[in-house]
Design an enzyme around this catalytic site. Structure first.
Site, mmCIF file in Angstrom:
data_model
loop_
_atom_site.group_PDB
_atom_site.id
_atom_site.type_symbol
_atom_site.label_atom_id
_atom_site.label_comp_id
_atom_site.label_asym_id
_atom_site.label_seq_id
_atom_site.Cartn_x
_atom_site.Cartn_y
_atom_site.Cartn_z
ATOM 1 N N PHE A 151 55.852 47.028 90.459
ATOM 2 C CA PHE A 151 54.841 46.220 89.745
ATOM 3 C C PHE A 151 55.483 45.206 88.901
ATOM 4 C CE2 PHE A 151 51.960 45.085 86.347
ATOM 5 C CZ PHE A 151 50.723 44.737 87.410
ATOM 6 N N LYS A 204 54.903 42.692 76.610
ATOM 7 C CA LYS A 204 54.234 43.995 76.098
ATOM 8 C C LYS A 204 54.806 44.077 74.594
ATOM 9 C CE LYS A 204 52.398 45.832 80.091
ATOM 10 N NZ LYS A 204 53.110 46.011 81.535
ATOM 11 N N ASP A 233 63.662 44.195 84.995
ATOM 12 C CA ASP A 233 62.123 43.912 84.411
ATOM 13 C C ASP A 233 61.950 45.154 83.387
ATOM 14 O OD1 ASP A 233 59.323 43.822 83.680
ATOM 15 O OD2 ASP A 233 58.616 43.386 85.924
#
Ligand code: PLP
Length: 415
Positions: free
Chosen positions: A157, A271, A242
């Site tokens: 993802f 985030k 990531d």
């Protein structure tokens, strides 16, 4: 403040007379239907706790998918946010602002990389990393024009842009959004030999999450990241981590790659970098890699904005000063053990690192979403990832007594 202004502000921030049902109605009538939230309307938050519009309190064990590593309204994040907002919020990169330089210095030092390229959302940073890898491939590695390949893994993802969903396995993410960007190749996750086999002279990068978050809190076998890094370096391929979800203390180290002593060629953050207050993301790499950009090649109106930079500087400061990664390792490690000790034929596996925790249920126990709904009734907010996996990822600042409180209720719901 003039009377008119304060009335305008009051009309927005004044106490909301709407019931939960009325909120649902507004959203149903006026919002695209691309989410299916749990039925709770939150109006306020402090630390690990939030309060809904009826005054009921919940322990937040999702932390906005790890964007709230410091909890809600952390006093110092809030203060730097408000004070910087009063001074200056945005200049665009057409001009310098006085938070940008210090932000670049501090984040590159924190990450042990030469250069940073700031963006806003995670998906934008992933796109930036993909563009960087391609440009590096053509300029430095010498790949033939438009032939660059990037290897990704199954279950990944990385966000929701057309390019990124194009190399997802999830059919729903892709359905109706084609045609997709070419140049990506998918291999199984956790299998370093598959990486070795997939590399060709045109391969420029290998994009991987050190622990798959949305994929179901999937922890790869020990040594996987190290083996992949070595394979990448033997073949002049960029190892791109990531760490948007796993980075900044979440897994019990500053970065999840640190568990294997791996320093990625390119590091993607997002985030928690924005302290739960601003969307702030970034790509970090060496000068050889991020040095491929010249003015005009790439950009973002809000990327590097002074408000985001100030908040990100505070986020990095807190991580170091308050030893939040160490804290996550301790509290999270103990919590994983406790969850693992629950005797229930519903649980298939408990896994994770630090405070990134997944509980996988047997299909016979029903979907994880049903447990999330029951936990909500008990005052715990969490969310399923894939069908059978429930994620627990509270703020890193969570106190032991709150984890004890949560554990009791989790046991109750699962038993
Ligand atoms: C959340 C996430 C993204 C996307 O971030 P957005 O800010 O939602 O665009 C990318 N990669 C990983 C690993 C993520 O967890």
């Amino acid at each position: 403040m003039t009377q008119a202004t304060s009335t305008a502000v009051e009309s927005i921030l004044g106490s909301s007379p709407l019931s939960p049902a009325q909120h649902d109605e507004l959203v149903a009538q006026h919002s695209a239907n691309n989410y299916a939230p749990l039925p709770v309307v939150i109006r306020q938050g402090e630390g690990c706790w939030v309060e809904d519009v009826s005054g009921k309190r919940y322990l937040d064990m999702l932390s906005a998918y790890s964007a709230l590593n410091f909890g809600h309204s952390h006093p110092e994040i809030l203060e730097v946010f408000v004070e910087q907002a009063k001074r200056l919020t945005l200049t665009s990169r057409a001009f310098q602002n006085d938070q940008f330089g210090p932000f670049c210095k501090e984040i590159t030092a924190f990450c042990g990389q030469d250069l940073v390229l700031p963006m806003n959302t995670g998906a934008e940073a992933v796109e930036t990393a993909l563009k960087t890898a391609r440009k590096w491939g053509y300029q430095v590695k010498g790949v033939a024009q438009d032939q660059a390949e990037i290897i990704v893994v199954d279950g990944n993802f990385h966000g929701r842009t057309v390019t990124i969903v194009g190399f997802s396995r999830d059919e729903q993410f892709k359905d109706g959004f084609g045609p997709f960007t070419p140049g990506f190749k998918m291999i199984p996750y956790g299998d370093a030999t598959a990486l070795k086999k997939a590399i060709t002279p045109s391969t420029v990068g290998f994009l991987v999450e050190p622990i798959q978050g949305e994929g179901g809190i999937v922890v790869p076998p020990d040594g996987y990241l190290r083996a992949c890094l070595n394979i990448c370096h033997e073949n002049k391929v960029l190892f791109i981590a990531d760490e948007i979800q796993t980075g900044l203390g979440r897994t019990g180290k500053a970065f999840a790659c640190d568990h294997e002593g791996v320093k990625p060629d390119m590091l993607i953050l997002g985030k928690a970098l924005g302290g739960g207050a601003m969307p702030v993301s970034a790509v970090l790499a060496s000068r050889e890699i991020l040095g491929v950009f010249k003015p005009g090649d790439h950009g973002s109106t809000f990327g590097g904005n002074p408000l985001g930079c100030a908040v990100a500087r505070m986020a990095l400061l807190l991580l170091g000063r308050d030893k939040l990664a160490e804290r996550a390792a301790e509290t999270g490690g103990a919590f994983i053990e406790r969850l693992g000790s629950i005797r229930s034929d519903k649980i298939k596996e408990v896994r994770g690192k630090g405070l990134l925790i997944g509980v996988e249920f047997h299909t016979s126990a029903g979907p994880a979403k049903a447990f999330a709904k029951q936990l909500k009734e008990e005052g715990i907010l969490c969310k399923d990832t894939v069908e059978q996996v429930l994620r627990f990822a509270p703020p890193l600042t969570i106190e032991q007594k709150d984890l004890d409180w949560a554990f009791e209720r989790i046991v109750k719901v699962i038993s």
